[in-house]
Motif scaffolding. Structure first.
Motif, PDB file in Angstrom:
ATOM      1  N   ASP A   1       0.832  -1.210   0.000  1.00 21.50           N
ATOM      2  CA  ASP A   1       0.000   0.000   0.000  1.00 21.50           C
ATOM      3  C   ASP A   1       0.866   1.260   0.000  1.00 21.50           C
ATOM      4  O   ASP A   1       0.546   2.242  -0.680  1.00 21.50           O
ATOM      5  CB  ASP A   1      -0.921   0.006   1.224  1.00 21.50           C
ATOM      6  N   VAL A   2       1.967   1.238   0.759  1.00 18.46           N
ATOM      7  CA  VAL A   2       2.879   2.383   0.778  1.00 18.46           C
ATOM      8  C   VAL A   2       3.470   2.613  -0.608  1.00 18.46           C
ATOM      9  O   VAL A   2       3.562   3.751  -1.087  1.00 18.46           O
ATOM     10  CB  VAL A   2       4.001   2.164   1.817  1.00 18.46           C
ATOM     11  N   LEU A   3       3.856   1.532  -1.267  1.00 19.43           N
ATOM     12  CA  LEU A   3       4.430   1.649  -2.610  1.00 19.43           C
ATOM     13  C   LEU A   3       3.422   2.239  -3.584  1.00 19.43           C
ATOM     14  O   LEU A   3       3.754   3.147  -4.365  1.00 19.43           O
ATOM     15  CB  LEU A   3       4.893   0.285  -3.096  1.00 19.43           C
ATOM     16  N   PHE A   4       2.187   1.753  -3.554  1.00 20.87           N
ATOM     17  CA  PHE A   4       1.157   2.261  -4.457  1.00 20.87           C
ATOM     18  C   PHE A   4       0.874   3.731  -4.180  1.00 20.87           C
ATOM     19  O   PHE A   4       0.666   4.529  -5.105  1.00 20.87           O
ATOM     20  CB  PHE A   4      -0.122   1.439  -4.324  1.00 20.87           C
ATOM     21  N   ASP A   5       0.862   4.108  -2.902  1.00 22.92           N
ATOM     22  CA  ASP A   5       0.625   5.503  -2.549  1.00 22.92           C
ATOM     23  C   ASP A   5       1.761   6.389  -3.055  1.00 22.92           C
ATOM     24  O   ASP A   5       1.520   7.475  -3.607  1.00 22.92           O
ATOM     25  CB  ASP A   5       0.489   5.637  -1.033  1.00 22.92           C
ATOM     26  N   ALA A   6       3.000   5.919  -2.892  1.00 23.45           N
ATOM     27  CA  ALA A   6       4.154   6.684  -3.369  1.00 23.45           C
ATOM     28  C   ALA A   6       4.110   6.837  -4.885  1.00 23.45           C
ATOM     29  O   ALA A   6       4.450   7.899  -5.425  1.00 23.45           O
ATOM     30  CB  ALA A   6       5.448   6.004  -2.946  1.00 23.45           C
ATOM     31  N   ASN A   7       3.682   5.804  -5.570  1.00 25.78           N
ATOM     32  CA  ASN A   7       3.596   5.862  -7.030  1.00 25.78           C
ATOM     33  C   ASN A   7       2.554   6.888  -7.470  1.00 25.78           C
ATOM     34  O   ASN A   7       2.766   7.626  -8.443  1.00 25.78           O
ATOM     35  CB  ASN A   7       3.246   4.490  -7.583  1.00 25.78           C
ATOM     36  N   SER A   8       1.452   6.975  -6.746  1.00 27.34           N
ATOM     37  CA  SER A   8       0.400   7.914  -7.136  1.00 27.34           C
ATOM     38  C   SER A   8       0.743   9.359  -6.781  1.00 27.34           C
ATOM     39  O   SER A   8       0.419  10.286  -7.515  1.00 27.34           O
ATOM     40  CB  SER A   8      -0.928   7.515  -6.481  1.00 27.34           C
ATOM     41  N   ARG A   9       1.430   9.557  -5.661  1.00 27.46           N
ATOM     42  CA  ARG A   9       1.746  10.920  -5.215  1.00 27.46           C
ATOM     43  C   ARG A   9       2.978  11.507  -5.908  1.00 27.46           C
ATOM     44  O   ARG A   9       3.048  12.717  -6.124  1.00 27.46           O
ATOM     45  CB  ARG A   9       1.969  10.942  -3.706  1.00 27.46           C
ATOM     46  N   GLN A  10       3.987  10.664  -6.182  1.00 27.15           N
ATOM     47  CA  GLN A  10       5.225  11.122  -6.821  1.00 27.15           C
ATOM     48  C   GLN A  10       5.829  12.320  -6.094  1.00 27.15           C
ATOM     49  O   GLN A  10       6.012  13.399  -6.649  1.00 27.15           O
ATOM     50  CB  GLN A  10       4.973  11.439  -8.301  1.00 27.15           C
ATOM     51  N   GLN A  11       6.159  12.103  -4.817  1.00 30.84           N
ATOM     52  CA  GLN A  11       6.809  13.119  -3.990  1.00 30.84           C
ATOM     53  C   GLN A  11       8.112  12.537  -3.445  1.00 30.84           C
ATOM     54  O   GLN A  11       8.168  12.089  -2.295  1.00 30.84           O
ATOM     55  CB  GLN A  11       5.882  13.555  -2.844  1.00 30.84           C
ATOM     56  N   PRO A  12       9.170  12.535  -4.231  1.00 28.40           N
ATOM     57  CA  PRO A  12      10.417  11.877  -3.813  1.00 28.40           C
ATOM     58  C   PRO A  12      11.020  12.425  -2.527  1.00 28.40           C
ATOM     59  O   PRO A  12      11.698  11.693  -1.805  1.00 28.40           O
ATOM     60  CB  PRO A  12      11.351  12.126  -5.005  1.00 28.40           C
ATOM     61  N   ASP A  13      10.782  13.707  -2.221  1.00 33.56           N
ATOM     62  CA  ASP A  13      11.346  14.252  -0.991  1.00 33.56           C
ATOM     63  C   ASP A  13      10.661  13.677   0.244  1.00 33.56           C
ATOM     64  O   ASP A  13      11.279  13.525   1.305  1.00 33.56           O
ATOM     65  CB  ASP A  13      11.251  15.782  -0.989  1.00 33.56           C
ATOM     66  N   ARG A  14       9.389  13.318   0.117  1.00 35.35           N
ATOM     67  CA  ARG A  14       8.639  12.753   1.239  1.00 35.35           C
ATOM     68  C   ARG A  14       8.576  11.226   1.178  1.00 35.35           C
ATOM     69  O   ARG A  14       8.483  10.569   2.227  1.00 35.35           O
ATOM     70  CB  ARG A  14       7.222  13.327   1.267  1.00 35.35           C
TER      71      ARG A  14
END
Length: 231
Positions: free
Chosen positions: A199-212
């Motif tokens: 779920d964290v990976l999918f959320d990161a993929n959708s948000r695309q906020q590398p600093d966070r």
């Protein structure tokens, strides 16, 4: 980006070992040598043991960790020692270390950058893990040193990172490959387990906020990326 969902950890170990082995063999066929960067941690170690049992000329293969804790050689938290132990059946394998045997303070990235200067070619494969906070390698959100390590214009390949706060299970500064160097690879794999991390990976993929969520820096379109996941 391809997602492969395995039925269990054993099946993922088989799949990872097969894909890493394919990348190594293709590099040996095309260029006569292979250079790979591997994540530490518990998830990929069974795959490394299976990989080490494959038959090839391991003396033509060079491995380094994607990141390392600033601890002495032999310390139980040293990623490189863990990888060496898992791959001891790969006779002749070359391991390049990011941290000297005696990790004297203050932590410095000079040793790692000197090593990496001699390995300027693209990696044939980079295998990344991911933590529950979306860090990968030692690119931790809000860490001291993160901005420099994530800068695609950075001249250095390796950086000192100090997680903030320090994880209680591993309260040490780190040396990590930077974003630019990790991206300089012919093939990428992310290996992770558990529903929470998926779920964290999918959320990161959708948000695309590398600093966070630093893992998102490796989820951009155009990368040759495979994600291996198991429950």
């Amino acid at each position: 980006m391809q997602l492969i969902e395995h039925i269990d950890a054993a099946a993922m170990a088989d799949g990872l070992a097969f894909e890493i082995g394919q990348a190594i063999d293709q590099a040996l066929l095309d260029r006569g040598r292979a250079l790979i960067a591997l994540a530490g941690g518990r998830t990929p170690m069974p795959a490394y043991r299976k990989l080490a049992g494959q038959q090839r000329d391991w003396s033509k293969v060079t491995v380094l960790a994607t990141d390392e804790r600033w601890v002495d050689a032999g310390h139980p938290l040293r990623n490189e020692d863990e990888i060496v132990d898992a791959m001891q059946a790969a006779r002749g394998l070359n391991l390049c270390r990011l941290v000297p045997a005696k990790a004297e303070y203050p932590p410095l990235a000079a040793w790692a950058n000197q090593v990496l200067a001699e390995l300027s070619q693209p990696f044939d494969l980079v295998l990344l893990g991911m933590g529950g906070d979306a860090h990968t390698a030692s690119l931790f959100p809000a860490a001291d040193g993160l901005s420099a390590a994530m800068d695609l214009r950075a001249e250095a390949d390796a950086f000192v990172i100090t997680p903030n706060p320090l994880p209680p299970e591993a309260p040490h500064a780190r040396i990590t490959l930077g974003r630019r160097r990790l991206l300089n690879a012919r093939q990428h794999i992310i290996a992770l387990s558990g529903a929470v991390k998926r779920d964290v990976l999918f959320d990161a993929n959708s948000r695309q906020q590398p600093d966070r969520q630093p893992i998102s820096a490796f989820l951009a379109p155009g990368l040759n990326m495979t994600i291996h996941w198991s429950p």
